[in-house]
Design a protein around this motif. Structure first.
Motif, PDB file in Angstrom:
ATOM      1  N   TRP A  52     -16.509 -22.055 -22.201  1.00  0.00           N
ATOM      2  CA  TRP A  52     -15.145 -22.582 -22.193  1.00  0.00           C
ATOM      3  C   TRP A  52     -14.604 -22.653 -20.763  1.00  0.00           C
ATOM      4  O   TRP A  52     -13.985 -23.632 -20.371  1.00  0.00           O
ATOM      5  CB  TRP A  52     -14.247 -21.702 -23.064  1.00  0.00           C
ATOM      6  N   SER A  53     -14.868 -21.614 -20.000  1.00  0.00           N
ATOM      7  CA  SER A  53     -14.432 -21.591 -18.603  1.00  0.00           C
ATOM      8  C   SER A  53     -15.106 -22.698 -17.799  1.00  0.00           C
ATOM      9  O   SER A  53     -14.466 -23.362 -16.973  1.00  0.00           O
ATOM     10  CB  SER A  53     -14.742 -20.220 -17.995  1.00  0.00           C
ATOM     11  N   ILE A  54     -16.384 -22.918 -18.043  1.00  0.00           N
ATOM     12  CA  ILE A  54     -17.117 -23.984 -17.333  1.00  0.00           C
ATOM     13  C   ILE A  54     -16.564 -25.349 -17.724  1.00  0.00           C
ATOM     14  O   ILE A  54     -16.394 -26.223 -16.871  1.00  0.00           O
ATOM     15  CB  ILE A  54     -18.633 -23.878 -17.631  1.00  0.00           C
ATOM     16  N   LEU A  55     -16.241 -25.531 -18.992  1.00  0.00           N
ATOM     17  CA  LEU A  55     -15.654 -26.798 -19.433  1.00  0.00           C
ATOM     18  C   LEU A  55     -14.305 -27.058 -18.776  1.00  0.00           C
ATOM     19  O   LEU A  55     -13.916 -28.206 -18.590  1.00  0.00           O
ATOM     20  CB  LEU A  55     -15.491 -26.805 -20.960  1.00  0.00           C
ATOM     21  N   ARG A  56     -13.617 -26.011 -18.410  1.00  0.00           N
ATOM     22  CA  ARG A  56     -12.314 -26.147 -17.752  1.00  0.00           C
ATOM     23  C   ARG A  56     -12.451 -26.248 -16.236  1.00  0.00           C
ATOM     24  O   ARG A  56     -11.459 -26.246 -15.527  1.00  0.00           O
ATOM     25  CB  ARG A  56     -11.427 -24.979 -18.146  1.00  0.00           C
ATOM     26  N   GLY A  57     -13.692 -26.320 -15.745  1.00  0.00           N
ATOM     27  CA  GLY A  57     -13.926 -26.553 -14.321  1.00  0.00           C
ATOM     28  C   GLY A  57     -14.113 -25.319 -13.471  1.00  0.00           C
ATOM     29  O   GLY A  57     -14.247 -25.417 -12.256  1.00  0.00           O
ATOM     30  N   ARG A  58     -14.147 -24.155 -14.065  1.00  0.00           N
ATOM     31  CA  ARG A  58     -14.323 -22.912 -13.294  1.00  0.00           C
ATOM     32  C   ARG A  58     -15.662 -22.300 -13.662  1.00  0.00           C
ATOM     33  O   ARG A  58     -15.820 -21.685 -14.713  1.00  0.00           O
ATOM     34  CB  ARG A  58     -13.186 -21.941 -13.611  1.00  0.00           C
ATOM     35  N   VAL A  59     -16.657 -22.499 -12.772  1.00  0.00           N
ATOM     36  CA  VAL A  59     -17.998 -21.986 -13.051  1.00  0.00           C
ATOM     37  C   VAL A  59     -18.143 -20.572 -12.533  1.00  0.00           C
ATOM     38  O   VAL A  59     -18.457 -19.643 -13.264  1.00  0.00           O
ATOM     39  CB  VAL A  59     -19.083 -22.908 -12.448  1.00  0.00           C
ATOM     40  N   PHE A  60     -17.926 -20.403 -11.233  1.00  0.00           N
ATOM     41  CA  PHE A  60     -18.147 -19.098 -10.622  1.00  0.00           C
ATOM     42  C   PHE A  60     -16.825 -18.373 -10.448  1.00  0.00           C
ATOM     43  O   PHE A  60     -15.828 -18.954 -10.046  1.00  0.00           O
ATOM     44  CB  PHE A  60     -18.848 -19.256  -9.276  1.00  0.00           C
ATOM     45  N   GLY A  61     -16.847 -17.121 -10.764  1.00  0.00           N
ATOM     46  CA  GLY A  61     -15.666 -16.275 -10.630  1.00  0.00           C
ATOM     47  C   GLY A  61     -15.982 -14.900 -11.187  1.00  0.00           C
ATOM     48  O   GLY A  61     -16.982 -14.699 -11.884  1.00  0.00           O
ATOM     49  N   VAL A 116     -26.804 -14.445 -10.229  1.00  0.00           N
ATOM     50  CA  VAL A 116     -26.501 -15.846  -9.924  1.00  0.00           C
ATOM     51  C   VAL A 116     -24.991 -16.062  -9.894  1.00  0.00           C
ATOM     52  O   VAL A 116     -24.456 -16.696  -8.970  1.00  0.00           O
ATOM     53  CB  VAL A 116     -27.172 -16.790 -10.947  1.00  0.00           C
ATOM     54  N   PHE A 117     -24.286 -15.527 -10.882  1.00  0.00           N
ATOM     55  CA  PHE A 117     -22.836 -15.711 -10.911  1.00  0.00           C
ATOM     56  C   PHE A 117     -22.143 -14.942  -9.789  1.00  0.00           C
ATOM     57  O   PHE A 117     -21.137 -15.400  -9.240  1.00  0.00           O
ATOM     58  CB  PHE A 117     -22.276 -15.333 -12.282  1.00  0.00           C
ATOM     59  N   MET A 118     -22.675 -13.774  -9.411  1.00  0.00           N
ATOM     60  CA  MET A 118     -22.096 -13.024  -8.288  1.00  0.00           C
ATOM     61  C   MET A 118     -22.277 -13.790  -6.981  1.00  0.00           C
ATOM     62  O   MET A 118     -21.337 -13.918  -6.187  1.00  0.00           O
ATOM     63  CB  MET A 118     -22.748 -11.636  -8.175  1.00  0.00           C
ATOM     64  N   VAL A 119     -23.484 -14.292  -6.748  1.00  0.00           N
ATOM     65  CA  VAL A 119     -23.756 -15.052  -5.524  1.00  0.00           C
ATOM     66  C   VAL A 119     -22.934 -16.340  -5.510  1.00  0.00           C
ATOM     67  O   VAL A 119     -22.344 -16.717  -4.485  1.00  0.00           O
ATOM     68  CB  VAL A 119     -25.271 -15.356  -5.379  1.00  0.00           C
ATOM     69  N   GLY A 120     -22.871 -17.020  -6.636  1.00  0.00           N
ATOM     70  CA  GLY A 120     -22.077 -18.237  -6.733  1.00  0.00           C
ATOM     71  C   GLY A 120     -20.615 -17.983  -6.446  1.00  0.00           C
ATOM     72  O   GLY A 120     -19.953 -18.761  -5.748  1.00  0.00           O
ATOM     73  N   ASP A 121     -20.085 -16.886  -6.983  1.00  0.00           N
ATOM     74  CA  ASP A 121     -18.691 -16.520  -6.730  1.00  0.00           C
ATOM     75  C   ASP A 121     -18.463 -16.250  -5.253  1.00  0.00           C
ATOM     76  O   ASP A 121     -17.484 -16.722  -4.646  1.00  0.00           O
ATOM     77  CB  ASP A 121     -18.322 -15.302  -7.565  1.00  0.00           C
ATOM     78  N   ARG A 122     -19.384 -15.509  -4.634  1.00  0.00           N
ATOM     79  CA  ARG A 122     -19.244 -15.183  -3.211  1.00  0.00           C
ATOM     80  C   ARG A 122     -19.339 -16.444  -2.352  1.00  0.00           C
ATOM     81  O   ARG A 122     -18.540 -16.642  -1.433  1.00  0.00           O
ATOM     82  CB  ARG A 122     -20.302 -14.164  -2.785  1.00  0.00           C
ATOM     83  N   LEU A 123     -20.294 -17.317  -2.662  1.00  0.00           N
ATOM     84  CA  LEU A 123     -20.417 -18.570  -1.912  1.00  0.00           C
ATOM     85  C   LEU A 123     -19.180 -19.448  -2.079  1.00  0.00           C
ATOM     86  O   LEU A 123     -18.720 -20.071  -1.118  1.00  0.00           O
ATOM     87  CB  LEU A 123     -21.664 -19.341  -2.359  1.00  0.00           C
ATOM     88  N   GLN A 124     -18.655 -19.481  -3.261  1.00  0.00           N
ATOM     89  CA  GLN A 124     -17.461 -20.293  -3.515  1.00  0.00           C
ATOM     90  C   GLN A 124     -16.277 -19.759  -2.711  1.00  0.00           C
ATOM     91  O   GLN A 124     -15.532 -20.527  -2.109  1.00  0.00           O
ATOM     92  CB  GLN A 124     -17.137 -20.302  -5.000  1.00  0.00           C
ATOM     93  N   ARG A 125     -16.095 -18.438  -2.667  1.00  0.00           N
ATOM     94  CA  ARG A 125     -15.001 -17.848  -1.899  1.00  0.00           C
ATOM     95  C   ARG A 125     -15.203 -18.078  -0.402  1.00  0.00           C
ATOM     96  O   ARG A 125     -14.252 -18.348   0.322  1.00  0.00           O
ATOM     97  CB  ARG A 125     -14.873 -16.359  -2.200  1.00  0.00           C
ATOM     98  N   ASP A 126     -16.458 -17.976   0.065  1.00  0.00           N
ATOM     99  CA  ASP A 126     -16.746 -18.150   1.484  1.00  0.00           C
ATOM    100  C   ASP A 126     -16.565 -19.590   1.956  1.00  0.00           C
ATOM    101  O   ASP A 126     -16.260 -19.828   3.114  1.00  0.00           O
ATOM    102  CB  ASP A 126     -18.180 -17.698   1.812  1.00  0.00           C
ATOM    103  N   THR A 127     -16.781 -20.538   1.048  1.00  0.00           N
ATOM    104  CA  THR A 127     -16.713 -21.948   1.457  1.00  0.00           C
ATOM    105  C   THR A 127     -15.402 -22.636   1.081  1.00  0.00           C
ATOM    106  O   THR A 127     -15.243 -23.816   1.352  1.00  0.00           O
ATOM    107  CB  THR A 127     -17.870 -22.740   0.818  1.00  0.00           C
ATOM    108  N   GLU A 128     -14.471 -21.899   0.468  1.00  0.00           N
ATOM    109  CA  GLU A 128     -13.200 -22.515   0.111  1.00  0.00           C
ATOM    110  C   GLU A 128     -12.489 -23.000   1.371  1.00  0.00           C
ATOM    111  O   GLU A 128     -12.385 -22.300   2.373  1.00  0.00           O
ATOM    112  CB  GLU A 128     -12.289 -21.525  -0.642  1.00  0.00           C
TER     113      GLU A 128
END
Length: 189
Positions: free
Chosen positions: A99-108, A174-186
């Motif tokens: 549901w979260s992915i469908l709403r556009g939020r993958v990593f968090g 994978v989700f932890m790394v994705g979350d960290r990459l997303q925060r670092d590249t915002e």
């Protein structure tokens, strides 16, 4: 995606109905049906010519016990509770991630926690359900044999246990790394 939501709900409901049915079966007046595993125990089965008995090796069977010790009944109820809780938790957590992915939020952090929760619940279910089932089967063995037959076998499907542990650790990482990459590249794009 809606198919997954409907299928997940049906799976949880079917699991709960099956568990309730199994628990009700423990408290009826008829013989209680308990799944048991055997360690190469020889038995006779009428599978020969004209229904003649032939020696076979038992791997598993359902025992029909007229009564079970209280501890076995509690263990079998706990087995069903573990199964329902694990299935409901895994399905709910994964559907919330979807549901979260469908709403556009993958990593968090939320999705990472949900993946970890699903993995932990799956691992606990695969490990604990056979443990409680074995406790119930041991009571059935003791009741039927008068304590003369010792068949203590505790088994869990190691492929499932390691598979769930591996996939859970991988998914959480994978989700932890994705979350960290997303925060670092915002703000960079």
């Amino acid at each position: 995606m809606s198919v997954f939501f409907v299928t997940g709900a049906i799976f949880v409901i079917a699991t709960a109905i099956s568990a309730v049915s199994n628990i009700v079966g423990l408290f009826t007046g008829s013989a209680t049906r308990v799944f048991a595993e055997f360690a190469g125990t020889p038995a006779q089965a009428p599978i020969g010519p004209d229904g003649a008995n032939v020696i076979v090796e038992l791997d598993s069977a359902y025992l029909l016990a007229d009564r079970l010790p209280f501890a076995s009944v509690v263990a079998l109820v706990l087995e069903q509770a573990v199964v329902v809780t694990a299935v409901a938790t895994v399905v709910t957590a994964l559907l919330l991630v979807m549901w979260s992915i469908l709403r556009g939020r993958v990593f968090g952090r939320r999705n990472t926690s949900l993946i970890g929760t699903a993995a932990t619940a799956g691992f606990a279910g695969v490990a604990l359900a056979p443990f409680f089932g074995n406790m119930g089967a041991n009571g059935a063995f003791a009741t039927i044999s008068g304590g003369d037959f010792d068949n203590v076998i505790l088994s869990a499907n190691l492929v499932q246990v390691f598979g769930i542990a591996f996939l859970g650790a991988l998914g959480t990482t994978v989700f932890m790394v994705g979350d960290r990459l997303q925060r670092d590249t915002e703000g960079l794009v």
